[in-house]
Design an enzyme around this catalytic site. Structure first.
Site, PDB file in Angstrom:
ATOM      1  N   SER A 132       0.853  -1.179   0.000  1.00 20.05           N
ATOM      2  CA  SER A 132       0.000   0.000   0.000  1.00 20.05           C
ATOM      3  C   SER A 132       0.887   1.226   0.000  1.00 20.05           C
ATOM      4  CB  SER A 132      -0.887   0.004   1.256  1.00 20.05           C
ATOM      5  OG  SER A 132      -1.525   1.251   1.443  1.00 20.05           O
ATOM      6  N   TYR A 145      -1.949  -0.833  10.249  1.00 22.28           N
ATOM      7  CA  TYR A 145      -1.944  -1.075   8.804  1.00 22.28           C
ATOM      8  C   TYR A 145      -0.642  -0.597   8.177  1.00 22.28           C
ATOM      9  CZ  TYR A 145      -3.734  -1.147   3.992  1.00 22.28           C
ATOM     10  OH  TYR A 145      -3.914  -1.402   2.658  1.00 22.28           O
TER      11      TYR A 145
END
Length: 254
Positions: A132, A145
Site C-alpha cells: 500500500s 496497517y
C-alpha cells in the site's frame, strides 16, 4: 503460454479484478478467500478455496492440492489484507494490532513459504505482494496497517534476494486509495474519529495525489499481470505504486 495463478482474497475487490484479468488473458486461476458466498459467485471454471490465510495447516493442504491438480505454480498474488482499526495509537487495542499484522504479514509469509517450494522445483516463478502507499508513508490513525504494509515491503525485498538465484521474482504493488466498499469503510470510520464528513476525508486523501483521484481495482490488476509476464522478466525487488502519484499525506487532513 498459459500461467497457473494463485490469488488470495481473490473473490472480491482487487483480488477479483486480478483473477478476471489473468483469466481473460487465458491463464488458470485459483482464488482463495474467507467469504464462501463471494467464492461461490466466482466463475465456475475458477478453482476456489475458502480458508483463513493465517492458518498454516490449511495453507499447507491447499498447496498440496495445487501440486496435485496443476503440478506446480507460476504466479502467486499474495493480496489478502485487512484495514485494521482506524484510531490514534493510544486508543488501539493490542488484539486489534495483532490481528491486523497477522492477516497482512503472516498471510503473505505463509503463501510465499509454500509457493517458493513449488517454484524452486520449476526454476521460475513470480510472487506479487499487495502492499500500500501506507507502506511508503506514515498514515495518521492507521498505525497497525502502515506497520504491516511497511513489513510487507521488507519481506518482499528479502524474497527477491533469496529466490532470485532460482529464477523467481518478487515485487510489491502499492495501491493508493482504491474505489470500493473497503475504502469507503475506512473513510467513514476516520470521519467519525475526526468528527467530520466522508467527503472531507476523501478530499484529504486525494489532496496529495497529483491526479486527484482514487484508483480502481482494474488498475492494480493490470500491473499484476505485467509483473507476472515475460515482459517483466528482470523486474524484481521493486516497490511499484499504482496511485496516481501520491505525495506524503498531510497529517492536517480534517
Amino acid at each position: 503460454m498459459s500461467k497457473r495463478v494463485l490469488i488470495t482474497a481473490g473473490a472480491s475487490g482487487i483480488g477479483r479484478a486480478m483473477a478476471e484479468k489473468f483469466a481473460a488473458d487465458g491463464d488458470q486461476v485459483w482464488v482463495v478467500d474467507v467469504d464462501e458466498a463471494a467464492l461461490q459467485a466466482c466463475p465456475e471454471n475458477w478453482q476456489k478455496a475458502c480458508l483463513d490465510v493465517t492458518d498454516e495447516d490449511a495453507v499447507s493442504a491447499l498447496f498440496a492440492g495445487i501440486e496435485a491438480a496443476w503440478g506446480g505454480l507460476d504466479t502467486l498474488c499474495a493480496n489478502a489484507g485487512i484495514a485494521g482499526p482506524t484510531a490514534k495509537v493510544e486508543n488501539i487495542a493490542l488484539d486489534d494490532w495483532r490481528r491486523c499484522l497477522s492477516v497482512n504479514l503472516d498471510g503473505p509469509f505463509l503463501f510465499a513459504k509454500y509457493a517458493a517450494q513449488l517454484m524452486k522445483a520449476a526454476g521460475s516463478g513470480a510472487i506479487i505482494v499487495t502492499s500500500s502507499t501506507a507502506g511508503i508513508f506514515g498514515y495518521p490513525n492507521r498505525a497497525p496497517y502502515a506497520a504491516a504494509k511497511w513489513g510487507v515491503i521488507g519481506f518482499m525485498k528479502t524474497l527477491a534476494m533469496e529466490l532470485g538465484p532460482f529464477g523467481i521474482r518478487a515485487n510489491a504493488i502499492c495501491p493508493g486509495g482504491v474505489e470500493g466498499p473497503r475504502m469507503e469503510g475506512v473513510m467513514m470510520r476516520e470521519a467519525a474519529e475526526k468528527g467530520t464528513t466522508r467527503d472531507a476525508i476523501y478530499e484529504g486523501y486525494t489532496s496529495g495525489v497529483s491526479m486527484k483521484s482514487f484508483v480502481w481495482p482494474e488498475d492494480i490488476a493490470e500491473m499484476a499481470a505485467f509483473l507476472a509476464s515475460d515482459g517483466a522478466r528482470l523486474v524484481s525487488g521493486q516497490v511499484i505504486a499504482v496511485d496516481g502519484h501520491t505525495e506524503n499525506p498531510d497529517p492536517k487532513v480534517p
